[in-house]
Scaffold this motif. Structure first.
Motif, short mmCIF file in Angstrom:
data_model
loop_
_atom_site.label_atom_id
_atom_site.label_comp_id
_atom_site.label_asym_id
_atom_site.label_seq_id
_atom_site.Cartn_x
_atom_site.Cartn_y
_atom_site.Cartn_z
N UNK A 182 -56.70 62.87 -58.37
CA UNK A 182 -57.28 64.16 -58.70
C UNK A 182 -56.56 64.83 -59.86
N UNK A 183 -55.24 64.62 -59.94
CA UNK A 183 -54.49 65.31 -60.98
C UNK A 183 -54.89 64.82 -62.36
N UNK A 229 -60.19 69.05 -48.25
CA UNK A 229 -59.19 68.16 -47.67
C UNK A 229 -58.59 67.26 -48.75
N UNK A 230 -59.44 66.79 -49.65
CA UNK A 230 -59.00 65.91 -50.72
C UNK A 230 -57.99 66.63 -51.62
N UNK A 276 -54.72 67.12 -49.93
CA UNK A 276 -53.93 65.93 -49.62
C UNK A 276 -53.09 65.46 -50.80
N UNK A 277 -53.26 66.09 -51.94
CA UNK A 277 -52.48 65.67 -53.11
C UNK A 277 -51.04 66.13 -52.94
N UNK A 278 -50.10 65.20 -52.86
CA UNK A 278 -48.73 65.64 -52.68
C UNK A 278 -48.19 66.21 -53.97
N UNK A 279 -47.66 67.42 -53.88
CA UNK A 279 -47.09 68.02 -55.08
C UNK A 279 -45.69 68.48 -54.77
N UNK A 317 -50.59 71.61 -45.61
CA UNK A 317 -51.76 70.87 -46.05
C UNK A 317 -52.78 70.73 -44.93
#
Lengths: 327, 334
Positions: free
Chosen positions: A214-215, A252-253, A256-259, A267
């Motif tokens: 996503x990023x 949710x997507x 779920x991106x770990x930052x 989350x």
């Protein structure tokens, strides 16, 4: 303005056997997808594995035939696969794949491979082709002295540059990139992402960028479509979509991106697995994993509807009313 | 507190080409340690070497101590007691780590028999408990299924269950979520964090995903070209990276918020181990490198704030004001 690419109600059904002697089960990998790409625009397609995003990418090029719907390129219907017209058209739409090493021929120097599309489509004279190869290599940041190298002599990032240079050789209107940076290390990934950004700056090239990252999608794309089990569940401008996701799956997507700097427990962790496309749940396909699912979600398939300016979502519980959360 | 594992001056060479140049690393009981860096920097090799899992063409030197046991040069039988017993390891691709022709329940029971001597009904009961612990729905119904009947995320759960079978003191997770989908990755990270807390088991988390490392680790080691270049407590390192390489890794990451600007890549590529630069291995890619960096290699030194750093001209410890890059970082931690 005519869209470079206009796909309507695309359907792709695969047959899959669940056992050696079992009756084949139809799997709707892509199930009624419509999308448009305007000149110079980059459309991102995100989703988990099995969501049908790669199949969709191949369908946009006509490599994978559609069972339903049609693809129009600059207003003209896509000719059937394998015909002379289709082959000629392929000069205008090109594809970049995830693994550059398997997309390249190990036994040919890279300059020959970058030249190949020009030879195939008989573009220019032999002398002008050589000049074009040099120009392309420069455009993607490869040095002239690397022209005679073989793919194994290059790093992963350099190989992906070769693949991109080759895709650009015919001067396409549309580039379909399927996970082009997923196999690369962070620092190299940034180099290739910036290269794609530079290509966008020219303003001529439209792109369909398929990725689960996503990023990267947010950084590169103007508009994003989120896919779940063969259908688009939400679509909108990249920044708005990721800042204010409306569909519970997109939420949710995004979450779920770990930052770095965001704690794990803040989350929304989605329970369950992405469902088997062969056993598509009734109604909204996302309902078994959705915290907001009610009776209607199990019974009726939600359609895409406008939920915000230029943003659409397919969810019974998301309406056009302004979101309660502040910007 | 005594360290659970102490690695001293660990060196590895493949066919005479050194790839690991003297690693000193401690793991304390119950702690979560992250190892980050690009591919080929030696993250995985460090642990494969420590556990004696490298092929015979590799030459390994240095000392590895686990509790009171010295693992360096230990006989094979003793290493086999440790591997899977006191130290367990899980890998990136779970489906290739499971035996495709054996039912998962049997594979779990095999691990329990090897490490805890359990057989028969007690083994099965324990296997079911482990499957439940790692979040496999309906363990009883799925005990007799084959690995291909599970999804990627569930295979990774099964691998974790097998790793837990020996009740290890240390779990080494080598890129455990890289091959998984985003929503499943979040589930597995959550599971690893929960298990560590419940079982008081130290975890070494090897990953190139700084975001994932930040969420499960307390301490982080950044590796580059076979050496540790920066090491410290996670908040310290991620808020104020001082090695230009650590900083470069952060700047190269796209963001989910803030303006959509071009990324800041680290120029060039990782050096060839056969042809390492004479001075600091990162110098050819470093924007801050001076003549000294190209001729002399900096050692890893402890700093006042507790971190260890191998850089002759590190980035300032306090947030800098004069250079432009920190402006970008302000948005990063908002």
């Amino acid at each position: 303005m005519t869209a470079v690419l206009d796909a309507r109600d695309l359907v792709r059904i695969y047959e899959s056997r669940q056992g050696l002697l079992a009756r084949p089960v139809p799997i709707r990998a892509v199930d009624g997808v419509s999308l448009k790409v305007h000149p110079g625009e980059t459309l991102g397609i995100v989703g988990e594995s099995g969501s049908g995003k790669s199949t969709l990418g191949r369908m946009l090029l006509g490599v994978d035939p559609a069972q339903g719907g049609e693809v129009r390129l600059a207003g003209t219907p896509m000719p059937p696969r394998g015909t002379a017209d289709w082959r000629a058209l392929r000069a205008r739409i090109q594809m970049v794949y995830q693994d550059p090493l398997s997309a390249l021929d190990r036994r040919l120097p890279i300059s020959v491979q970058i030249r190949e599309p020009l030879d195939i489509h008989a573009i220019g004279t032999p002398a002008s082709r050589a000049a074009r190869v040099e120009e392309l290599m420069q455009a993607v940041g490869l040095r002239p002295d690397q022209a005679g190298r073989y793919p194994h002599e290059l790093s992963g990032g350099q190989r992906q540059r070769v693949v991109i240079a080759r895709a650009l050789a015919t001067g396409p209107d549309l580039l379909v990139c399927d996970e082009p940076v997923s196999a690369l290390d962070v620092s190299i990934q940034a180099q290739v992402v910036n290269l794609l950004r530079d290509l966008q700056q020219g303003g001529q090239l439209s792109m369909v960028f398929i990725s689960h990252d996503l990023k990267v999608v947010r950084n590169l794309c103007d508009r994003v479509a989120v896919m779940y089990l063969g259908r688009i569940v939400e679509e909108g401008p990249a920044e708005e979509l990721f800042a204010h996701p409306r569909h519970p799956y997109t939420q949710a997507l995004v979450s779920s991106v770990p930052e770095p700097g965001r704690a794990l427990d803040s989350r929304v962790i989605l329970q369950g697995e992405p469902p088997n496309p062969g056993k598509r749940p009734s109604g909204c396909a996302f309902h078994p994993r959705c915290a907001f699912a009610t009776g209607i979600c199990r019974a009726e398939l939600p359609q895409l509807q406008t939920v915000a300016p230029r943003q659409t979502a397919a969810c019974h519980h998301v309406t056009g009313a302004p979101a309660s959360r502040a910007a | 507190m005594t360290n659970l594992v102490e690695i001293r001056d660990l060196r590895v060479a493949f066919d005479g080409v050194p790839v690991l140049h003297g690693i000193d690393l401690d793991v304390r009981p119950g702690e979560a340690l992250g190892l980050v860096g690009e591919s080929g920097c030696g993250k995985s090799v460090t642990w494969l070497a420590a556990l004696g899992l490298l092929p015979s063409k590799a030459t390994v030197s240095g000392r590895v101590r686990l509790g009171e046991t010295d693992l360096s040069g230990a006989p094979r039988a003793q290493l086999e007691q440790v591997r899977g017993g006191r130290i367990a390891m899980i890998f990136q691709d779970p489906s290739s780590a499971l035996n495709p022709v054996l039912k998962v329940g049997r594979q779990l029971c095999e691990a329990l028999k090897l490490h805890r001597g359990l057989t028969g009904a007690p083994a099965k009961a324990e296997a079911l408990r482990l499957m439940d612990l790692v979040g496999i729905p309906d363990p009883k119904g799925r005990f007799a299924l084959y690995p291909h009947e599970f999804s990627g995320g569930q295979c990774q759960r099964l691998m974790i269950a097998m790793a837990l079978a020996g009740e290890p003191d240390l779990l080494i997770a080598d890129e455990p979520t890289t091959a998984l989908d985003a929503t499943i990755q979040a589930q597995i990270l959550d599971l690893l964090a929960r298990l560590r807390a419940e079982m008081n088991m130290a975890t070494v988390f090897i990953s190139h995903d700084l975001g994932a490392v930040a969420q499960v680790c307390e301490r982080v080691c950044v590796m580059y070209a076979g050496r540790i270049v920066e090491q410290g407590e996670v908040g310290l390192l991620f808020d104020r990276p001082r090695h230009p390489y650590t900083r470069g890794l952060f700047d190269a990451l796209p963001r989910l918020d803030g303006p959509r600007v071009p990324l800041v890549p680290i120029r060039g590529t990782v050096p060839d181990p056969r042809n390492l630069p004479r001075g600091c291995a990162f110098a050819p890619r470093c924007a801050h490198a001076r003549d000294f960096c190209h001729s002399e290699r900096p050692d890893l030194h402890r700093q006042q704030d507790g971190r260890a750093l191998a850089c002759a001209y590190p980035l300032p410890a306090a947030p800098a004001t004069q250079d432009t890059a920190p402006a970008r970082r302000e948005g990063v931690h908002s």
